[in-house]
Design a protein around this motif. Structure first.
Motif, PDB file in Angstrom:
ATOM      1  N   CYS A 137       0.801  -1.228   0.000  1.00 12.43           N
ATOM      2  CA  CYS A 137       0.000   0.000   0.000  1.00 12.43           C
ATOM      3  C   CYS A 137       0.836   1.282   0.000  1.00 12.43           C
ATOM      4  CB  CYS A 137      -0.936   0.013   1.209  1.00 12.43           C
ATOM      5  SG  CYS A 137      -0.082   0.235   2.786  1.00 12.43           S
ATOM      6  N   TYR A 138       2.146   1.145   0.160  1.00 15.09           N
ATOM      7  CA  TYR A 138       3.091   2.271   0.162  1.00 15.09           C
ATOM      8  C   TYR A 138       2.898   3.264   1.314  1.00 15.09           C
ATOM      9  CZ  TYR A 138       4.009   0.437  -4.467  1.00 15.09           C
ATOM     10  OH  TYR A 138       4.302  -0.384  -5.511  1.00 15.09           O
ATOM     11  N   CYS A 139       2.233   2.821   2.394  1.00 13.45           N
ATOM     12  CA  CYS A 139       2.131   3.652   3.594  1.00 13.45           C
ATOM     13  C   CYS A 139       3.262   3.267   4.540  1.00 13.45           C
ATOM     14  CB  CYS A 139       0.784   3.448   4.278  1.00 13.45           C
ATOM     15  SG  CYS A 139      -0.590   4.094   3.318  1.00 13.45           S
ATOM     16  N   SER A 140       3.582   4.149   5.468  1.00 12.16           N
ATOM     17  CA  SER A 140       4.718   3.890   6.358  1.00 12.16           C
ATOM     18  C   SER A 140       4.437   2.718   7.302  1.00 12.16           C
ATOM     19  CB  SER A 140       5.059   5.148   7.158  1.00 12.16           C
ATOM     20  OG  SER A 140       3.975   5.501   7.982  1.00 12.16           O
ATOM     21  N   ILE A 141       5.508   2.017   7.652  1.00 15.34           N
ATOM     22  CA  ILE A 141       5.440   0.856   8.536  1.00 15.34           C
ATOM     23  C   ILE A 141       6.006   1.263   9.883  1.00 15.34           C
ATOM     24  CG2 ILE A 141       6.402  -1.440   8.960  1.00 15.34           C
ATOM     25  CD1 ILE A 141       6.319  -1.945   6.012  1.00 15.34           C
ATOM     26  N   ASN A 142       5.377   0.753  10.937  1.00 15.60           N
ATOM     27  CA  ASN A 142       5.896   1.020  12.275  1.00 15.60           C
ATOM     28  C   ASN A 142       6.085  -0.298  13.035  1.00 15.60           C
ATOM     29  OD1 ASN A 142       3.366   0.257  13.293  1.00 15.60           O
ATOM     30  ND2 ASN A 142       2.618   2.352  13.146  1.00 15.60           N
ATOM     31  N   ASN A 143       6.367  -0.224  14.302  1.00 15.18           N
ATOM     32  CA  ASN A 143       6.679  -1.410  15.100  1.00 15.18           C
ATOM     33  C   ASN A 143       5.486  -2.319  15.337  1.00 15.18           C
ATOM     34  OD1 ASN A 143       8.786   0.388  15.280  1.00 15.18           O
ATOM     35  ND2 ASN A 143       9.415  -0.342  17.278  1.00 15.18           N
ATOM     36  N   LYS A 144       4.282  -1.876  15.040  1.00 18.33           N
ATOM     37  CA  LYS A 144       3.098  -2.708  15.245  1.00 18.33           C
ATOM     38  C   LYS A 144       2.829  -3.625  14.052  1.00 18.33           C
ATOM     39  CE  LYS A 144       1.085   0.790  18.161  1.00 18.33           C
ATOM     40  NZ  LYS A 144       0.149   1.890  18.225  1.00 18.33           N
ATOM     41  N   ASP A 145       3.575  -3.457  12.992  1.00 21.46           N
ATOM     42  CA  ASP A 145       3.379  -4.252  11.788  1.00 21.46           C
ATOM     43  C   ASP A 145       4.242  -5.508  11.839  1.00 21.46           C
ATOM     44  OD1 ASP A 145       1.522  -2.430  10.685  1.00 21.46           O
ATOM     45  OD2 ASP A 145       3.176  -1.102  10.208  1.00 21.46           O
ATOM     46  N   CYS A 146       4.201  -6.342  10.791  1.00 20.80           N
ATOM     47  CA  CYS A 146       4.877  -7.638  10.874  1.00 20.80           C
ATOM     48  C   CYS A 146       5.935  -7.829   9.796  1.00 20.80           C
ATOM     49  CB  CYS A 146       3.860  -8.760  10.832  1.00 20.80           C
ATOM     50  SG  CYS A 146       2.743  -8.730   9.455  1.00 20.80           S
ATOM     51  N   LYS A 147       6.847  -8.745  10.094  1.00 23.44           N
ATOM     52  CA  LYS A 147       7.959  -9.071   9.205  1.00 23.44           C
ATOM     53  C   LYS A 147       7.908 -10.560   8.910  1.00 23.44           C
ATOM     54  CE  LYS A 147      12.181  -8.948  10.923  1.00 23.44           C
ATOM     55  NZ  LYS A 147      13.523  -8.496  11.349  1.00 23.44           N
ATOM     56  N   LEU A 148       8.149 -10.927   7.659  1.00 18.42           N
ATOM     57  CA  LEU A 148       8.157 -12.341   7.255  1.00 18.42           C
ATOM     58  C   LEU A 148       9.566 -12.914   7.386  1.00 18.42           C
ATOM     59  CD1 LEU A 148       5.880 -12.064   4.086  1.00 18.42           C
ATOM     60  CD2 LEU A 148       5.230 -12.703   6.410  1.00 18.42           C
ATOM     61  N   ASP A 149       9.683 -14.229   7.214  1.00 17.73           N
ATOM     62  CA  ASP A 149      10.984 -14.908   7.324  1.00 17.73           C
ATOM     63  C   ASP A 149      12.047 -14.308   6.403  1.00 17.73           C
ATOM     64  OD1 ASP A 149       9.988 -16.639   9.167  1.00 17.73           O
ATOM     65  OD2 ASP A 149       9.777 -18.329   7.791  1.00 17.73           O
ATOM     66  N   CYS A 150      11.629 -13.844   5.257  1.00 20.32           N
ATOM     67  CA  CYS A 150      12.577 -13.304   4.280  1.00 20.32           C
ATOM     68  C   CYS A 150      13.089 -11.923   4.664  1.00 20.32           C
ATOM     69  CB  CYS A 150      11.927 -13.259   2.903  1.00 20.32           C
ATOM     70  SG  CYS A 150      10.424 -12.275   2.866  1.00 20.32           S
ATOM     71  N   GLY A 151      12.469 -11.297   5.675  1.00 21.93           N
ATOM     72  CA  GLY A 151      12.908  -9.998   6.132  1.00 21.93           C
ATOM     73  C   GLY A 151      12.080  -8.829   5.624  1.00 21.93           C
ATOM     74  N   HIS A 152      11.113  -9.082   4.750  1.00 19.70           N
ATOM     75  CA  HIS A 152      10.283  -7.997   4.225  1.00 19.70           C
ATOM     76  C   HIS A 152       9.152  -7.696   5.208  1.00 19.70           C
ATOM     77  CE1 HIS A 152      12.129  -9.429   0.376  1.00 19.70           C
ATOM     78  NE2 HIS A 152      12.455  -8.150   0.423  1.00 19.70           N
ATOM     79  N   CYS A 153       8.841  -6.411   5.356  1.00 22.63           N
ATOM     80  CA  CYS A 153       7.851  -5.944   6.329  1.00 22.63           C
ATOM     81  C   CYS A 153       6.590  -5.446   5.616  1.00 22.63           C
ATOM     82  CB  CYS A 153       8.439  -4.833   7.179  1.00 22.63           C
ATOM     83  SG  CYS A 153       9.891  -5.343   8.096  1.00 22.63           S
ATOM     84  N   PHE A 154       5.441  -5.723   6.230  1.00 23.69           N
ATOM     85  CA  PHE A 154       4.136  -5.364   5.668  1.00 23.69           C
ATOM     86  C   PHE A 154       3.178  -4.999   6.791  1.00 23.69           C
ATOM     87  CE2 PHE A 154       6.082  -8.561   2.981  1.00 23.69           C
ATOM     88  CZ  PHE A 154       5.949  -8.029   1.711  1.00 23.69           C
ATOM     89  N   HIS A 155       2.108  -4.313   6.435  1.00 29.34           N
ATOM     90  CA  HIS A 155       0.994  -4.149   7.364  1.00 29.34           C
ATOM     91  C   HIS A 155       0.268  -5.492   7.428  1.00 29.34           C
ATOM     92  CE1 HIS A 155       1.225   0.155   5.899  1.00 29.34           C
ATOM     93  NE2 HIS A 155       1.522   0.219   7.178  1.00 29.34           N
ATOM     94  N   LYS A 156      -0.198  -5.857   8.598  1.00 26.82           N
ATOM     95  CA  LYS A 156      -0.912  -7.126   8.738  1.00 26.82           C
ATOM     96  C   LYS A 156      -2.169  -7.147   7.862  1.00 26.82           C
ATOM     97  CE  LYS A 156      -2.497 -10.396  12.165  1.00 26.82           C
ATOM     98  NZ  LYS A 156      -2.632 -10.692  13.596  1.00 26.82           N
ATOM     99  N   GLU A 157      -2.864  -6.023   7.779  1.00 26.11           N
ATOM    100  CA  GLU A 157      -4.080  -5.946   6.967  1.00 26.11           C
ATOM    101  C   GLU A 157      -3.781  -6.157   5.482  1.00 26.11           C
ATOM    102  OE1 GLU A 157      -3.124  -3.363   9.015  1.00 26.11           O
ATOM    103  OE2 GLU A 157      -4.312  -4.018  10.724  1.00 26.11           O
ATOM    104  N   CYS A 158      -2.651  -5.637   5.031  1.00 24.28           N
ATOM    105  CA  CYS A 158      -2.259  -5.812   3.625  1.00 24.28           C
ATOM    106  C   CYS A 158      -1.966  -7.283   3.333  1.00 24.28           C
ATOM    107  CB  CYS A 158      -1.040  -4.965   3.297  1.00 24.28           C
ATOM    108  SG  CYS A 158      -1.358  -3.189   3.315  1.00 24.28           S
ATOM    109  N   LEU A 159      -1.264  -7.945   4.256  1.00 18.69           N
ATOM    110  CA  LEU A 159      -0.982  -9.373   4.068  1.00 18.69           C
ATOM    111  C   LEU A 159      -2.260 -10.191   4.100  1.00 18.69           C
ATOM    112  CD1 LEU A 159       2.262 -10.016   6.131  1.00 18.69           C
ATOM    113  CD2 LEU A 159       1.990 -10.136   3.664  1.00 18.69           C
ATOM    114  N   LEU A 160      -3.198  -9.838   4.974  1.00 15.08           N
ATOM    115  CA  LEU A 160      -4.480 -10.554   5.035  1.00 15.08           C
ATOM    116  C   LEU A 160      -5.175 -10.519   3.680  1.00 15.08           C
ATOM    117  CD1 LEU A 160      -5.956  -9.399   8.456  1.00 15.08           C
ATOM    118  CD2 LEU A 160      -5.326 -11.716   7.824  1.00 15.08           C
ATOM    119  N   GLU A 161      -5.276  -9.341   3.099  1.00 16.17           N
ATOM    120  CA  GLU A 161      -5.936  -9.210   1.791  1.00 16.17           C
ATOM    121  C   GLU A 161      -5.167  -9.939   0.696  1.00 16.17           C
ATOM    122  OE1 GLU A 161      -8.971  -8.031   0.959  1.00 16.17           O
ATOM    123  OE2 GLU A 161      -9.186  -7.937   3.134  1.00 16.17           O
TER     124      GLU A 161
END
Length: 102
Positions: free
Chosen positions: A50-74
């Motif tokens: 979504c190109y919005c900023s990520i903060n500490n409440k969001d999640c990181k996958l095994d590969c090291g890439h970070c996303f909003h949880k809502e974005c990953l859900l969709e």
């Protein structure tokens, strides 16, 4: 012995997929597989979905890439909907690293 048409199998797969990909099921998968960004990391970046900023409440996958949880859900809910193979793959939206395959 039953002989089902490929159309029937795809139809059943899509119905099962929509059942399993409800938010509660995906939430359980994400809670198990995704790592919350630690406060020590001070990650400053943007979600590749979504190109919005990520903060500490969001999640990181095994590969090291970070996303909003809502974005990953969709992304995961829509990812394999038209899949015709026997397996379902949940992967990183950015680098396609396999997170889970079943």
């Amino acid at each position: 012995q039953y002989h089902f048409s490929p159309y029937w199998e795809i139809s059943v797969f899509k119905k099962l997929w929509s059942f399993f990909m409800k938010s509660s099921f995906i939430n359980i998968i994400l809670d198990t597989l995704a790592i919350q960004i630690s406060e020590k990391e001070e990650f400053m970046g943007e979600c590749p979905i979504c190109y919005c900023s990520i903060n500490n409440k969001d999640c990181k996958l095994d590969c090291g890439h970070c996303f909003h949880k809502e974005c990953l859900l969709e992304y995961f809910k829509n990812k394999n909907y038209n899949n015709t193979s026997d397996s379902i793959v949940l992967d990183c939206p950015y680098c396609r690293h396999k997170i889970l395959e079943f």
